[in-house]
Motif scaffolding. Sequence first.
Motif, mmCIF file in Angstrom:
data_model
loop_
_atom_site.group_PDB
_atom_site.id
_atom_site.type_symbol
_atom_site.label_atom_id
_atom_site.label_comp_id
_atom_site.label_asym_id
_atom_site.label_seq_id
_atom_site.Cartn_x
_atom_site.Cartn_y
_atom_site.Cartn_z
ATOM 1 N N VAL A 67 2.083 0.957 7.255
ATOM 2 C CA VAL A 67 2.568 0.075 6.206
ATOM 3 C C VAL A 67 3.606 0.834 5.383
ATOM 4 C CG1 VAL A 67 0.513 -1.378 6.074
ATOM 5 C CG2 VAL A 67 0.634 0.702 4.721
ATOM 6 N N ASP A 68 4.489 0.071 4.767
ATOM 7 C CA ASP A 68 5.556 0.667 3.975
ATOM 8 C C ASP A 68 4.991 1.159 2.644
ATOM 9 O OD1 ASP A 68 7.912 1.375 2.820
ATOM 10 O OD2 ASP A 68 8.705 -0.657 2.609
ATOM 11 N N THR A 69 5.207 2.426 2.344
ATOM 12 C CA THR A 69 4.746 2.921 1.043
ATOM 13 C C THR A 69 5.898 3.543 0.256
ATOM 14 O OG1 THR A 69 4.087 4.996 2.077
ATOM 15 C CG2 THR A 69 2.367 3.359 1.773
ATOM 16 N N LYS A 108 9.525 3.165 -1.930
ATOM 17 C CA LYS A 108 10.310 2.242 -2.755
ATOM 18 C C LYS A 108 11.748 2.191 -2.273
ATOM 19 C CE LYS A 108 7.535 2.904 -6.739
ATOM 20 N NZ LYS A 108 7.424 2.742 -8.150
ATOM 21 N N ASP A 148 12.057 -4.307 -1.977
ATOM 22 C CA ASP A 148 12.033 -4.286 -0.515
ATOM 23 C C ASP A 148 11.077 -5.384 -0.060
ATOM 24 O OD1 ASP A 148 9.498 -3.280 -0.795
ATOM 25 O OD2 ASP A 148 9.978 -1.267 -0.069
ATOM 26 N N LYS A 149 10.968 -5.552 1.239
ATOM 27 C CA LYS A 149 10.190 -6.670 1.745
ATOM 28 C C LYS A 149 8.710 -6.557 1.368
ATOM 29 C CE LYS A 149 10.094 -9.727 5.681
ATOM 30 N NZ LYS A 149 8.900 -9.508 6.516
ATOM 31 N N ALA A 150 8.244 -5.306 1.228
ATOM 32 C CA ALA A 150 6.833 -5.097 0.900
ATOM 33 C C ALA A 150 6.534 -5.440 -0.556
ATOM 34 C CB ALA A 150 6.450 -3.654 1.173
ATOM 35 N N GLY A 151 7.576 -5.564 -1.374
ATOM 36 C CA GLY A 151 7.339 -5.893 -2.772
ATOM 37 C C GLY A 151 7.482 -4.709 -3.719
ATOM 38 N N PHE A 152 7.864 -3.549 -3.196
ATOM 39 C CA PHE A 152 8.175 -2.430 -4.083
ATOM 40 C C PHE A 152 9.486 -2.737 -4.774
ATOM 41 C CE2 PHE A 152 5.448 0.017 -1.158
ATOM 42 C CZ PHE A 152 4.659 0.681 -2.088
#
Lengths: 722, 173
Positions: free
Chosen positions: B27-29, B31, B155-159
């Motif tokens: 998963v993207d962590t 920013k 970003d797409k993950a919401g960061f």
Amino acid sequence: MYRYALALCFCVNGLIVFAQDVEHETVIVKDDAMKTRLEVSKTIESVDGDFLTKVAGGSLSASLEKIPGLSSINIGSAQGKPVIRGLGFNRVAVVEDNVKHESQQWGSDHGLEIDQYAVEKAEILKGPSSLEYGSDALGGVVRISTQKMPRKNTFGANFKLFSKSVNSLFGSSVAFEGRKDKFFFLSRITYQDFADYKVPTDHVLVYSYRVPLKEGRLRNTAGREADFSISAGYIGKDKKLRLNVSQVNSYGGFFANAHGLEPRRVNENLHDKSSRDILDPKQKVNHLKTSLDFDKWNSFCAFSSTLAYQHNRREEFSPYVSHGYMPLNCPETFSGNPDTEYLYEKDVLSANFKMVFPFESFTLKTGSDIEFQNNEIGGRCFIIPEYQSVKAGAFLSSDYTLNESWRFQGGLRYDFGGIKTKEYRDWFASEGQYVLRAENLQRTFNDFTFSCGVIMRKGRFSTKLNLGKGFRMPIAKELASNGVNYHNFSYEVGSKDLKSEKSYQLDGEIDYVSRLFTVTLTPFAGWFSNYIFLNPTPGFDRFYGNGNQIYNYTQCRVLRFGGEAEIKFVLDNRYSVFGKSKIEIILSGEYLKARQLSGEKKGYSLPFSPPETCGLETVYTRNLKKTSENKRYSPKEFFVGLSFKKAFRQEEIVPPENPTSGYSVLNFNGGFSFLFLGRSVEFNVGINNVFNAVYYNHTSYYRLINVPEQGRNLTISLLFNI
Amino acid sequence: MKKIIYTLLLSVFLFSFASCNKDDEEVDTQKPEIDITIDGAFPLNGSELCFGEDFTIKMLLKDNQELGSYSIEIHSNFDHHSHSTEESDEHHHEEHEHHHEEGEEGDAFYFSQDFSIPSGQREYLLNQKISIPEKSSDGDEFAAGDYHFMITVTDKAGFSSFKAMEIETKNKD
């Protein structure tokens, strides 16, 4: 990271195998906490007031953090809320003297309004405890007792004086108690005043903006707290009546360079003039709790009831700032104080009844409770609407002891509740429109929950297994928020269709008690079918959200698992070499993982997940009691202890969190107690963070803006009883 | 014998817990980033905008996986509250004395808009033209003076990451 957990479990296994060689003998459990632990099929930890006095952190929640599996979301130096195995906010119920504490626990900068110096006993139930405590207790319960019964025909007073160096805190707590034959009273007043607290750095980076700190003090985190409580009653042969009134008042500032998490330019000269003044932004919190207990018992059954009224008022102040479409200067037509950013006011009426029927090997317990809430809001900003709610439930549980080895516990509960939110429109116009933020909404929820468990004791071993279901009704914030939370730059949108949250959890516990040591393992695995999660999306909203990022309330499946392990060695007078000395060595570890199994954040953990930690604590105690009594002065006990805590790096994050590096902290504790003219006097001293280490706590509220934890802290407390 | 069974059961229990998550998806962590060190980046701290004239925002947006969207806000800073993330020399130290008189007259200019980024981008060179009207909708002059320019990128993950600059505005001569 897993290798630590593996290493830990192999090490524990090794010890268990080793233990099998030790010869069999009857084990008498002396420890009160251990006794409680062995009688409930759920995982339970308990500590007494004495322990809390010795370790006293900035808040009750921070003091309880020493218990494996419990962490605390701390806001500043004197506020904190408890988190049990990574679940907090409305997923943990705090029950004080049979009354469920109701305040603004949904808010991330909210702290628990309980006087930690009044606590006589605190118990932590890890895992779903909805059976007895209803909605909200699905993550666990912090059960607090402030009540004790004075001895007959006595009058006593008890003084506590305490001071902390990290925030130049001075405080005292004074209690009086007395009892004739059947009438008794207890009362306590606590007051503390503290300055801006110190962090071991000369600046912090708030969103990459460098904020210089004078003498390392976190600007405007000073505060004060004034609490009082009184309780009086009658105790007879077969009944007890008791009236309790308590009030907790706190007044304190927020870190001025970042209100919430929003960086603010402040007049640093004004703030730095004094470290004790409380300027904007600040909050004022009052919590009033009154309750009436009535208990009656005979050989056939015991009845207990509590009626309670609570009033909570929390007001946040900051100078008027226009955000988005708000007028640049507050118009004179604005009703209320323009500097009140948020105001929440809550009235809660509740009642609960319990009946216990003890039979020979079988105990039956039944109970019901009802709670009514009215919530009002104020201030220039909006997050949640006004609402009213009702909750009611009834349960039946039983405890059956088959023989010396086997014991079964189980129960069933039905809950019913509803919430009604009130329409809210902005007081200012956005593009000519008074935006509708919340509509009139009415929802009802109901659910069955259960718990069943077994305790098996065999010699030195005790094994427990418990399966429980917990549930929680969505709260106003989750159903109906529609506004910008400037603390996080998030535009938070509730979802009116949310279902009630359900959690299933399997808890295990293995205890091994021997002459030399005790081993406790408490693994668990839990599953949420629809965890309510505030999901940050990549989008922005201009009209409703002033161009802030959209966060939506969604539901997803979540798997959680982990556990705690503790090995405690006790060397005392059972071994002749130690004589009057006692050495305790405690090794402990915590492990927790959470995974979202569905939804947009599939594969991520949950917010505020505590990292893996392990600890080593050693305490040396020497009994100084002499056989010949000296009337003027006689020493009682002396102790010194060192505790070391290591937290591993936390990479299990959810947007917008940052990974947090691991850290090690060393704390020192010591104390001396003696009798002086027949009165007992106790002196304790502690040094937290001995090496003044700079570290970040993943579950701290200010973590997101990179504020390190408190620096070296010298704490002193003096207690005397009259 | 029983104890050994217990011990084994215990090891299996704990081992299964500890090894449960081998199948972690990545998963993207991280920013997203806003790079203002590129040539011709605009606006920066101290940049000047003129009412009635267009300007172009130029910055490089980056993310390790996929960018989401970005939002721009320009608001007045007459009350001298601040979100500045960029160190600006004299601005910070004069603070409250440096009160802009012009801010009291005319309408404060306010701009807020969000923009999408084509999907699948890891890098996006922002080259966005913004038009500032000369007069407010009522036909009044805008109040010139200290303003904030804020850009937030997700970003797409919401960061999200954001930068805030302290800028100056002036009326057309």
